[in-house]
Design a protein around this motif. Structure first.
Motif, short mmCIF file in Angstrom:
data_model
loop_
_atom_site.label_atom_id
_atom_site.label_comp_id
_atom_site.label_asym_id
_atom_site.label_seq_id
_atom_site.Cartn_x
_atom_site.Cartn_y
_atom_site.Cartn_z
N ALA A 202 0.86 -1.19 0.02
CA ALA A 202 0.05 -0.05 0.16
C ALA A 202 0.97 1.17 0.16
N PHE A 203 1.99 1.29 0.73
CA PHE A 203 3.01 2.53 0.95
C PHE A 203 3.29 2.68 -0.54
N THR A 204 3.99 1.65 -1.05
CA THR A 204 4.73 1.52 -2.31
C THR A 204 3.67 2.36 -3.47
N LEU A 205 2.47 1.56 -3.59
CA LEU A 205 1.55 2.44 -4.38
C LEU A 205 1.42 3.76 -4.23
N CYS A 206 1.16 4.22 -2.97
CA CYS A 206 0.86 5.53 -2.53
C CYS A 206 2.16 6.59 -3.22
N ARG A 207 3.28 5.92 -2.74
CA ARG A 207 4.36 6.51 -3.15
C ARG A 207 4.60 6.58 -4.79
N ASP A 208 4.33 5.84 -5.53
CA ASP A 208 4.26 5.91 -6.91
C ASP A 208 3.19 6.81 -7.66
N HIS A 209 2.28 6.68 -6.76
CA HIS A 209 1.04 7.59 -7.40
C HIS A 209 1.00 9.08 -6.75
N ASN A 210 2.17 8.98 -5.86
CA ASN A 210 2.05 10.42 -5.00
C ASN A 210 0.64 10.94 -4.45
N ILE A 211 0.10 9.87 -3.74
CA ILE A 211 -1.13 10.20 -3.03
C ILE A 211 -0.66 10.41 -1.54
N PRO A 212 -1.07 11.52 -0.90
CA PRO A 212 -0.75 11.49 0.35
C PRO A 212 -1.63 10.82 1.27
N ILE A 213 -1.02 10.18 2.43
CA ILE A 213 -1.96 9.56 3.29
C ILE A 213 -2.12 10.15 4.77
N VAL A 214 -3.00 10.59 5.34
CA VAL A 214 -3.05 10.97 6.63
C VAL A 214 -3.51 9.83 7.33
N VAL A 215 -2.81 9.62 8.60
CA VAL A 215 -3.28 8.69 9.52
C VAL A 215 -3.71 9.59 10.95
N LEU A 216 -5.02 9.19 11.41
CA LEU A 216 -5.41 9.93 12.24
C LEU A 216 -6.44 9.07 13.23
N ASN A 217 -6.70 9.72 14.47
CA ASN A 217 -7.50 8.84 15.42
C ASN A 217 -8.83 9.19 15.20
N ILE A 218 -9.52 8.00 14.39
CA ILE A 218 -10.82 8.08 13.97
C ILE A 218 -11.95 8.19 15.20
N ASN A 219 -11.50 7.55 16.05
CA ASN A 219 -12.46 7.79 17.71
C ASN A 219 -12.51 8.99 17.97
N LYS A 220 -11.59 10.25 17.66
CA LYS A 220 -11.71 11.19 18.24
C LYS A 220 -12.77 12.28 17.46
N LYS A 221 -13.89 12.55 18.18
CA LYS A 221 -14.87 13.58 17.26
C LYS A 221 -14.39 14.65 16.74
N GLY A 222 -14.62 14.89 15.26
CA GLY A 222 -14.56 15.97 14.82
C GLY A 222 -13.17 16.33 14.15
N ASN A 223 -12.37 14.75 14.25
CA ASN A 223 -10.98 15.01 13.55
C ASN A 223 -11.13 14.96 12.11
N LEU A 224 -11.87 14.32 11.46
CA LEU A 224 -12.02 14.16 10.12
C LEU A 224 -12.21 15.80 9.64
N VAL A 225 -13.33 16.60 10.16
CA VAL A 225 -13.64 17.75 9.64
C VAL A 225 -12.50 18.73 10.03
N ARG A 226 -11.82 18.52 11.17
CA ARG A 226 -10.59 19.36 11.20
C ARG A 226 -9.55 19.11 10.28
N LEU A 227 -9.18 18.07 10.00
CA LEU A 227 -8.26 17.80 8.82
C LEU A 227 -8.79 18.42 7.53
N ILE A 228 -10.23 18.35 6.81
CA ILE A 228 -10.55 18.86 5.68
C ILE A 228 -10.52 20.51 5.84
N LYS A 229 -10.62 20.85 7.27
CA LYS A 229 -10.66 22.51 7.28
C LYS A 229 -9.26 22.93 7.23
#
Ligand code: UDP
Length: 239
Positions: A202-229
């Protein structure tokens, strides 16, 4: 004034285990509801969302040998488990009034649409959340690799990997209280240090296609929105 989303189209990867909540197996209705609400908040910002869910809460191919099932059959069982999770999550999203489509890599037309890239993109453009079930459809892969492949196919700006910890650490934060959070790292660093956050394919594919990966705590309410903002949430892996 509403802040413009930083990312227009995202691929969210949830592990099957996330759906277990506090349980040891299967699907916890409150976890399902919580994640559906988190995704709903993102959806309200106009972000196009594709979702890949794992199957580890139900079955993993690696468990098969111990159960007298050959590995390939076990992998297919794991892939079918992802479809069960997708169906459950689809219901939770639709409960909130969101339009969704489920596409599977293993054809099962009485349950879901087959995976068709162009159709998936069209759904996203129409504001539907697309769930990708059945993994890659091939044994010996993971749903992390599926997430990257689908992200490449749909032209996602970013892959968001939801975990139960705050991001990528230099050692396992569940075992080592001194573990340091790495906010920014390159694909090669992630690959060389064999960081157990995603598999190497998975990492190698991401590197070759230059797609950033964010790893975050999904159990923390609001994290997705904070990232997108545009807030700095979790760890980001880029070139
Ligand atoms: N799997 C597979 N091919 C794929 C995706 C998944 O064979 O393309 C199988 C594999 O056995 C895996 C299981 O499905 O262990 C469940 O997926 P995964 O372990 O990635 O789920 P997660 O850890 O995210 O819950």
């Amino acid at each position: 004034m509403e802040i413009e989303p930083k990312y227009r189209r995202v691929l969210l990867k949830l592990s099957g285990e996330a759906l277990m909540g506090e349980g040891m197996f299967g699907i916890d209705p409150s976890a399902l509801k919580f994640f559906a609400n988190e995704v709903f908040e993102l959806h309200k910002l106009g972000v196009q969302i594709g979702i890949v869910i794992g199957g580890g809460n139900i079955f993993r191919g690696l468990q098969s040998a111990a159960k007298g099932i050959d590995k390939v059959s076990g992998d297919y069982m794991g892939m079918l488990a992802t479809v069960i999770n997708c169906l459950a999550f689809q219901c939770a999203l639709e409960e909130l009034g969101i339009e969704t489509r489920l596409q599977t890599a293993i054809t099962m037309t009485s349950v879901a649409e087959p995976y068709i890239r162009r159709k998936a993109i069209r759904h996203l453009e129409k504001g539907r959340i697309v769930l990708f079930g059945g993994g890659t459809g091939l044994p010996n892969f993971t749903t992390d690799t599926t997430a990257v492949l689908r992200a490449i196919d749909i032209g996602a700006d970013i892959i968001i990997k939801g975990t139960k910890v705050d991001g990528i650490f230099d050692s396992d934060p569940m075992k080592n209280p001194e573990a340091k959070l790495l906010k920014l790292l390159t694909y090669n660093e992630a690959i060389i240090h064999n960081l157990a956050i995603m598999d190497q394919t998975a990492f190698t594919l991401c590197r070759d296609h230059n797609i950033p990966i964010v790893v975050l705590n999904i159990n923390k309410k609001g994290n997705l929105v904070r990232l997108i903002k545009g807030e700095s949430v979790g760890s980001i892996v880029t070139n």
